[in-house]
Design an enzyme around this catalytic site. Structure first.
Site, short mmCIF file in Angstrom:
data_model
loop_
_atom_site.label_atom_id
_atom_site.label_comp_id
_atom_site.label_asym_id
_atom_site.label_seq_id
_atom_site.Cartn_x
_atom_site.Cartn_y
_atom_site.Cartn_z
N ASP A 156 -50.36 26.27 8.54
CA ASP A 156 -49.48 25.89 7.43
C ASP A 156 -48.46 24.82 7.84
O ASP A 156 -47.98 24.05 7.01
CB ASP A 156 -48.71 27.11 6.89
N ARG A 204 -56.65 29.62 1.81
CA ARG A 204 -55.45 28.78 1.71
C ARG A 204 -55.15 28.12 3.05
O ARG A 204 -54.67 26.98 3.11
CB ARG A 204 -54.24 29.56 1.18
N ASP A 242 -40.79 26.68 8.05
CA ASP A 242 -41.08 26.27 6.67
C ASP A 242 -39.97 25.46 6.02
O ASP A 242 -39.98 25.25 4.79
CB ASP A 242 -41.43 27.50 5.82
N1 GLY Z 1 -47.37 29.49 4.22
C1 GLY Z 1 -47.70 30.85 3.93
C2 GLY Z 1 -48.73 30.99 2.88
O1 GLY Z 1 -49.49 30.11 2.59
O2 GLY Z 1 -48.79 32.08 2.31
#
Ligand code: GLY
Length: 383
Positions: free
Chosen positions: A166, A238, A105
């Site tokens: 993600d 998400r 991330d």
């Molecule tokens: N990238 C982790 C989330 O969307 O919670």
């Protein structure tokens, strides 16, 4: 892009954003917020002695506050936003010293902070930070499987083969690093990861898996996981939006048509599953009760839908813009524009099986703001 009555609504929201951010930024200028406690932003720059290495200053959302400040600086020209963004960016240097808390991330952390700062001001220190982060991300590439490893070992056990959808929002850091240095290696890794994700994450109906485990020694898919969604094979909303907006980001950087077509397929799945009121559940395949919702997913989807609308023909554009406006209007209605809360978006949910739901999460505010400025045609594209 907008009908006249939507234009008036948009202007009203921009005015509310400016009013709210004016005082929230002053109140929170020395923090890096994640959520609120009794309406006041917490501070993730403070390490929690009982937390894990990935908590505290290394927490993956720590770039969004700086990103909000850069978006506001771009919108208003007010230098205070630039100064507040720089405070949080400098705090993130501790992550490089600690090292162990960082994982894939780093894109979410340094694109909206250091890359933004470098783009706007040319600050050489910001360039160095962003290249450092990009090199860490490139170092997570698994050659046999053609994927970027997501996390370090967690409670889940051996995660050497784990990649998550993600990451599509982290790899723009690699495209940027190649553009900046002229060295194609970063971009080659980003494209390889995106190609692997197209094959392994996107299902025939246009939905996406959250987590795919590859064999880390030889490549190939071992299994999939439901991750932050309801269950394996379900459809964490998400995650759908990370795919939708993320493939669009790769299209913007490479102009590879497959990425645009993939973003559109995920968008069509998302739109087909959107409830009539535009309020997005945590998982499109969750049971009807309890009705768990996640407005952060609506905000991220709106960003991706508007980007698709920018590149398709007139006859297709309405579909994406109308869906984005519906999502943003639903979020606007449920947001807190008063001084009772430092946060705007109130109905975020980290994960379906989390112990708490429906609370402020900083990326809800960030992506809502980004989508609103995109609709206005004045966003600072940070990815
Ligand atoms: N990238 C982790 C989330 O969307 O919670």
């Amino acid at each position: 892009m907008l009908q006249a009555n939507d234009q008036a609504w948009l202007q009203e929201v921009i005015d509310k954003l400016k009013t709210k951010m004016e005082w929230v930024s002053d109140k929170s200028k020395h923090k890096i917020p994640y959520t609120t406690v009794n309406g006041t932003f917490d501070d993730r720059a403070v390490d929690n002695p009982s937390g894990t290495e990935a908590d505290g200053i290394n927490w993956w959302t720590n770039g969004f506050w700086g990103g909000m400040m850069w978006l506001m600086h771009h919108e208003t020209g007010n230098a205070k936003y630039k100064e507040i963004a720089a405070i949080s960016e400098e705090k993130l240097d501790r992550c490089f010293e600690q090292f162990y808390g960082l994982h894939h991330d780093v894109g979410f952390m340094w694109l909206p902070t250091s890359v933004a700062n470098y783009r706007v001001t040319g600050n050489p220190q910001s360039r160095k930070r962003a290249l450092h982060a990009a090199s860490l991300l490139a170092g997570r590439f698994n050659l046999a499987g053609g994927f970027i490893r997501a996390w370090n070992d967690l409670d889940e056990g051996d995660t050497r083969g784990w990649a998550i959808i993600d990451c599509m929002l982290n790899i723009p850091l690699l495209y940027w690093a190649s553009q900046e240095t002229g060295d194609p290696r970063y971009k080659q890794i980003a494209i390889k990861h995106a190609d692997t994700a197209m094959d392994a994450f996107v299902r025939p109906d246009g939905s996406v898996h959250h987590i795919v485990e590859f064999d880390p020694e030889h490549g190939g898919v071992v299994r999939t996981y439901g991750g932050q969604g309801y269950e394996e094979g379900s459809s964490w909303t998400r995650g759908q939006t990370w795919g939708l907006y993320g493939f669009m980001m790769s299209y913007i950087r490479t102009q590879k048509d497959e990425y645009l077509q993939t973003a559109k397929r995920i968008a069509h799945y998302f739109i087909a599953n959107m409830p009539e009121d535009g309020v997005i559940p945590v998982d499109f395949r969750q049971p009807a009760e309890p009705r768990l919702e996640d407005d952060t997913a609506g905000a991220i989807a709106a960003c991706g839908l508007i980007e698709i609308a920018k590149v398709v023909g007139e006859h297709e554009r309405r579909l994406y813009i109308d869906a984005a406006v519906k999502l943003l209007k639903a979020i606007d209605k449920r947001s807190d524009w008063t001084e009772a809360s430092d946060a705007i978006v109130q109905y975020g949910t980290g994960a379906y099986h989390a112990s708490t739901h429906h609370h402020a999460i900083i990326y809800g505010d960030y992506y809502f703001m980004e989508a609103i400025f995109k609709l206005k045609g004045n966003d600072l594209y940070l990815w």
